[in-house]
Scaffold this active site. Structure first.
Site, PDB file in Angstrom:
ATOM      1  N   VAL A   1      -3.655   4.096  -2.152  1.00  0.00           N
ATOM      2  CA  VAL A   1      -4.073   5.338  -1.502  1.00  0.00           C
ATOM      3  C   VAL A   1      -4.846   6.219  -2.466  1.00  0.00           C
ATOM      4  CG1 VAL A   1      -3.277   7.358  -0.249  1.00  0.00           C
ATOM      5  CG2 VAL A   1      -1.881   5.341  -0.269  1.00  0.00           C
ATOM      6  N   ASP A   2      -4.338   6.316  -3.677  1.00  0.00           N
ATOM      7  CA  ASP A   2      -4.923   7.188  -4.692  1.00  0.00           C
ATOM      8  C   ASP A   2      -6.402   6.824  -4.928  1.00  0.00           C
ATOM      9  OD1 ASP A   2      -5.467   8.502  -7.206  1.00  0.00           O
ATOM     10  OD2 ASP A   2      -3.311   8.593  -7.543  1.00  0.00           O
TER      11      ASP A   2
ATOM     12  N   ASN B   1       0.354   9.266  -9.310  1.00  0.00           N
ATOM     13  CA  ASN B   1       1.245   8.988 -10.441  1.00  0.00           C
ATOM     14  C   ASN B   1       1.420  10.286 -11.237  1.00  0.00           C
ATOM     15  OD1 ASN B   1      -0.974   9.117 -12.485  1.00  0.00           O
ATOM     16  ND2 ASN B   1      -1.642   7.234 -11.447  1.00  0.00           N
TER      17      ASN B   1
ATOM     18  N   TYR C   1       4.474   0.869  -6.337  1.00  0.00           N
ATOM     19  CA  TYR C   1       5.755   1.339  -6.889  1.00  0.00           C
ATOM     20  C   TYR C   1       6.965   0.581  -6.355  1.00  0.00           C
ATOM     21  CZ  TYR C   1       3.848   5.237  -9.626  1.00  0.00           C
ATOM     22  OH  TYR C   1       3.193   6.000 -10.561  1.00  0.00           O
TER      23      TYR C   1
HETATM   24  P1  ADP Z   1       2.664   3.828  -4.615  1.00  0.00           P
HETATM   25  O1  ADP Z   1       2.151   3.651  -6.024  1.00  0.00           O
HETATM   26  O2  ADP Z   1       3.323   5.194  -4.397  1.00  0.00           O
HETATM   27  O3  ADP Z   1       3.514   2.694  -4.171  1.00  0.00           O
HETATM   28  P2  ADP Z   1       0.305   2.794  -3.172  1.00  0.00           P
HETATM   29  O4  ADP Z   1      -0.970   3.502  -2.946  1.00  0.00           O
HETATM   30  O5  ADP Z   1       0.305   1.589  -4.032  1.00  0.00           O
HETATM   31  O6  ADP Z   1       1.344   3.921  -3.697  1.00  0.00           O
HETATM   32  O7  ADP Z   1       0.916   2.371  -1.765  1.00  0.00           O
HETATM   33  C1  ADP Z   1       1.545   3.237  -0.857  1.00  0.00           C
HETATM   34  C2  ADP Z   1       1.282   2.774   0.568  1.00  0.00           C
HETATM   35  O8  ADP Z   1      -0.018   3.209   0.977  1.00  0.00           O
HETATM   36  C3  ADP Z   1       1.275   1.273   0.793  1.00  0.00           C
HETATM   37  O9  ADP Z   1       2.023   1.014   1.978  1.00  0.00           O
HETATM   38  C4  ADP Z   1      -0.195   0.925   0.996  1.00  0.00           C
HETATM   39  O10 ADP Z   1      -0.349  -0.180   1.878  1.00  0.00           O
HETATM   40  C5  ADP Z   1      -0.694   2.174   1.664  1.00  0.00           C
HETATM   41  N1  ADP Z   1      -2.154   2.453   1.607  1.00  0.00           N
HETATM   42  C6  ADP Z   1      -3.108   1.954   0.786  1.00  0.00           C
HETATM   43  N2  ADP Z   1      -4.314   2.481   1.073  1.00  0.00           N
HETATM   44  C7  ADP Z   1      -4.125   3.358   2.101  1.00  0.00           C
HETATM   45  C8  ADP Z   1      -4.974   4.214   2.877  1.00  0.00           C
HETATM   46  N3  ADP Z   1      -6.288   4.297   2.647  1.00  0.00           N
HETATM   47  N4  ADP Z   1      -4.400   4.960   3.869  1.00  0.00           N
HETATM   48  C9  ADP Z   1      -3.084   4.886   4.123  1.00  0.00           C
HETATM   49  N5  ADP Z   1      -2.237   4.099   3.441  1.00  0.00           N
HETATM   50  C10 ADP Z   1      -2.749   3.347   2.449  1.00  0.00           C
END
Ligand code: ADP
Length: 181
Positions: A39-40, A30, A127
């Site tokens: 992911v974060d 963010n 998002y």
């Molecule tokens: P944003 O806020 O940009 O939408 P998110 O982290 O909520 O980011 O989600 C982005 C994508 O990453 C989603 O498709 C989610 O399923 C995926 N995701 C979550 N954890 C992981 C991980 N450990 N490795 C790869 N992709 C992931």
């Protein structure tokens, strides 16, 4: 699925971004670089506190841009924190901002000398960006960069679910057939 463009292998896999053995992994961050879920959260949890310490020093990153930190305990050398747009219907500059987040990530990785990079599906989790649209923007942007620069050895999309992998695969097939533009 895997295709070759110049010297670059572009691959789509299902998996966890934190497990990737590549020079740079991309975080869906963010704009405050404040950490979050998805992911974060996984990257900071697994990589340890040094990544957040660097993020605090940097302070923030505008939407559509990306910044690099070290990768703490992760296998990668760098984490590229890319800030994708929050989806609000698609007519508030979201496509351009999403494309820019991918392009800037590649530029920052190249500046750091990275030749392999792994992306999650930016903006399609919390998002809310529809994954079909997002996958087309992501793949088109990455392919354009690869064709222009011929720098990376490996660009990998790491999709977290089978459904997302299927969508990305279909989009890449359509782009290859020239139907995706
Ligand atoms: P944003 O806020 O940009 O939408 P998110 O982290 O909520 O980011 O989600 C982005 C994508 O990453 C989603 O498709 C989610 O399923 C995926 N995701 C979550 N954890 C992981 C991980 N450990 N490795 C790869 N992709 C992931």
């Amino acid at each position: 699925m895997e295709i070759r463009i110049g010297k670059t292998t572009l691959s789509l896999v299902r998996g966890d971004i934190t497990e990737q053995s590549v020079d740079a992994i991309v975080n869906a961050a963010n704009s405050r670089l404040a950490g979050g879920g998805g992911v974060d959260g996984a990257i900071h949890r697994k990589g340890g506190p040094s990544i957040m310490q660097e993020c605090r020093k940097i302070g923030g990153c505008p939407t559509g841009n990306a910044v690099a930190t070290g990768a703490g305990r992760l296998k990668a050398k760098y984490v590229i924190h890319a800030v994708g747009p929050i989806y609000r219907g698609g007519d508030r500059g979201e496509p351009e901002l999403l494309s820019s987040a991918y392009r800037r990530s590649l530029e920052v990785a190249k500046e750091k000398g990275c030749t392999s990079i792994a992306f999650p599906s930016i903006s399609t989790g919390a998002y809310g960006y529809p994954v079909e649209e997002a996958s087309r923007i992501a793949l088109k942007t990455v392919i354009e960069f690869i064709e222009r620069e011929d720098w990376f050895e490996l660009v990998r999309f790491v999709l977290f679910t089978d459904d997302d992998l299927k969508v990305y695969r279909k989009t890449l097939e359509d782009l290859m057939k020239g139907q995706g533009s």
